[in-house]
Design an enzyme around this catalytic site. Structure first.
Site, mmCIF file in Angstrom:
data_model
loop_
_atom_site.group_PDB
_atom_site.id
_atom_site.type_symbol
_atom_site.label_atom_id
_atom_site.label_comp_id
_atom_site.label_asym_id
_atom_site.label_seq_id
_atom_site.Cartn_x
_atom_site.Cartn_y
_atom_site.Cartn_z
ATOM 1 N N TYR A 65 -19.500 87.265 -13.079
ATOM 2 C CA TYR A 65 -20.246 86.658 -13.860
ATOM 3 C C TYR A 65 -21.854 86.558 -13.782
ATOM 4 C CZ TYR A 65 -15.253 84.969 -14.812
ATOM 5 O OH TYR A 65 -14.089 84.997 -15.016
ATOM 6 N N HIS A 131 -9.830 90.068 -9.185
ATOM 7 C CA HIS A 131 -10.388 89.986 -10.551
ATOM 8 C C HIS A 131 -9.520 91.050 -11.559
ATOM 9 C CE1 HIS A 131 -13.872 88.715 -13.336
ATOM 10 N NE2 HIS A 131 -12.850 88.416 -14.029
ATOM 11 N N SER A 210 -9.323 81.384 -21.288
ATOM 12 C CA SER A 210 -9.448 81.402 -22.812
ATOM 13 C C SER A 210 -8.549 80.715 -23.581
ATOM 14 C CB SER A 210 -9.616 82.940 -23.299
ATOM 15 O OG SER A 210 -10.732 83.653 -22.904
ATOM 16 N N PRO A 211 -7.948 79.387 -23.135
ATOM 17 C CA PRO A 211 -6.797 78.466 -23.917
ATOM 18 C C PRO A 211 -7.144 78.349 -25.060
ATOM 19 C CG PRO A 211 -7.767 77.284 -22.329
ATOM 20 C CD PRO A 211 -8.529 78.439 -22.245
ATOM 21 N N LEU A 212 -8.325 78.457 -25.594
ATOM 22 C CA LEU A 212 -8.998 77.948 -26.800
ATOM 23 C C LEU A 212 -9.212 79.250 -27.802
ATOM 24 C CD1 LEU A 212 -10.997 74.783 -26.059
ATOM 25 C CD2 LEU A 212 -8.799 75.205 -26.842
ATOM 26 N N ARG A 214 -10.439 82.361 -27.235
ATOM 27 C CA ARG A 214 -12.334 82.623 -27.416
ATOM 28 C C ARG A 214 -12.947 82.199 -28.373
ATOM 29 N NH1 ARG A 214 -12.698 86.510 -23.140
ATOM 30 N NH2 ARG A 214 -10.582 87.598 -23.066
ATOM 31 N N GLY A 215 -12.768 80.638 -28.698
ATOM 32 C CA GLY A 215 -13.645 80.051 -29.562
ATOM 33 C C GLY A 215 -12.844 79.863 -30.952
ATOM 34 N N SER A 219 -13.977 73.494 -32.455
ATOM 35 C CA SER A 219 -14.469 72.761 -33.455
ATOM 36 C C SER A 219 -15.172 73.479 -34.655
ATOM 37 C CB SER A 219 -15.112 71.529 -33.219
ATOM 38 O OG SER A 219 -16.173 71.744 -32.591
#
Length: 342
Positions: A65, A131, A210-212, A214-215, A219
């Protein structure tokens, strides 16, 4: 076999090897890497310190990263809180001469660990992941080198990332694996092809990155046309013109399910992931302190199992449009595949 949905979540800690952590941690990648222009150092510091204040104890970074910049950031900001946190990082994939390189050779793993310890300003890494699987190196050799780090007192527990159930079992036979970090969300169901069950059977925590989605399930969903050239989502089929409109429509249905019961969409999405089993931990990333607090608030919410089941019927591997990565990236990854191609 898919785990049956349960009801909600709580602040009861979940176990990763020798550690107990809240069910929601923090993925630090987007503070330095992969999602376009990173925030300023001052903004990233505010976010990390707010996470500590909100009760986050699991912080996840990697050598890759920012090609070391994220480890330096996390190490600098959280050095004064070291005894309060579980510090996770990764080896086996890093930046070399400006390029992302997968390298699981023992000598590389040993060197990367020493570099990580210096950047993280610590004498021991709590949880150290491989990784990516280096297909040119047997996983037993890579994990064997990581086990040497444990014996040397440089690492406390080992993990793997983006690998299959078969690889997990091979690695676990060499040294106990504390955590398996794979992408897992309503729209990325790969763990349900084997690793969710294998992890539970072996006593391994499944750490969902990434549980959401990837955006998508935040909201404000991303606008693909507005993504910067350095945003990895530009190369993901699910965000392409062919598939994204259909995925946005699925998001709209999920938003209504959440709104009808007074939840935000991210809270519904996180609650669904955490309902997959008591061995599941989620590490959403964010650059927003308000979104961080919104995510952590899910720990105090009880979500009925039928509501979670409804969400799972709306968005899953059969309804999502597009593959999670392009073919070149999928070829690098050892996880089981599922979902629509394209």
């Amino acid at each position: 076999m898919t785990a049956a949905p349960g009801s909600g979540t709580s602040r009861s800690p979940r176990r990763i090897g020798p550690f107990e952590v809240p069910a929601v941690g923090l993925g630090c990648m987007n503070l330095s890497h992969a999602y376009g222009v990173p925030p300023t150092p001052e903004a990233a510091e505010r976010l990390l310190l707010a996470a500590v204040e909100e009760g986050v104890t699991l912080f996840d970074t990697a050598a890759l990263y920012g090609f070391g910049a994220n480890e330096e950031l996390v190490g600098r900001v959280l050095a004064g809180h070291r005894e309060r946190i579980v510090l996770a990082s990764k080896c086996g994939m890093a930046g070399v001469d400006g390029r992302r390189v997968i390298d699981g050779r023992p000598e590389t793993i040993r060197r990367t660990a020493d570099e990580a310890l210096a950047r993280l300003r610590t004498d021991v890494i709590d949880l150290y992941y491989l990784h990516r699987l280096d297909r040119a190196v047997p996983v037993e050799e890579s994990v064997g080198a990581m086990a040497e780090l444990v014996e040397a007192g440089k690492v406390r527990a080992l993990g793997l990332s983006e690998v299959s159930a078969t690889t997990l079992r091979k690695a676990h036979a060499v040294h106990p694996v504390a955590a398996l970090q794979n992408e897992y969300s309503l729209w990325s169901r790969n763990p349900e092809q084997g690793t969710l069950t294998a992890a539970r059977e072996l006593g391994v925590a499944l750490v969902a990155f990434s549980p959401l989605a990837r955006g998508l399930l935040t909201s404000t969903p991303p606008d693909p046309d507005g993504l910067s050239s350095g945003d990895i989502r530009r190369g993901m089929p699910r965000f392409g013109a062919r598939h994204y409109p259909a995925n946005l429509e699925l998001r709209r249905v999920l938003w209504k399910i959440a709104d009808d019961v007074g939840l935000t969409l991210p809270q519904l999405a996180l609650a669904w992931v955490l309902s997959r089993g008591p061995h599941v931990v989620a590490i959403p990333g964010t650059r927003s302190v308000s979104h961080l607090r919104e995510n952590m608030a899910v720990l105090d919410v009880e979500v009925p199992g039928e509501l979670l089941a409804s969400a799972g019927r709306v968005l899953n591997d059969a309804t999502v449009h597009g593959a999670r990565y392009n073919e070149a990236t999928l070829a690098e990854i050892d996880t089981e595949r599922c979902g629509r191609a394209g």
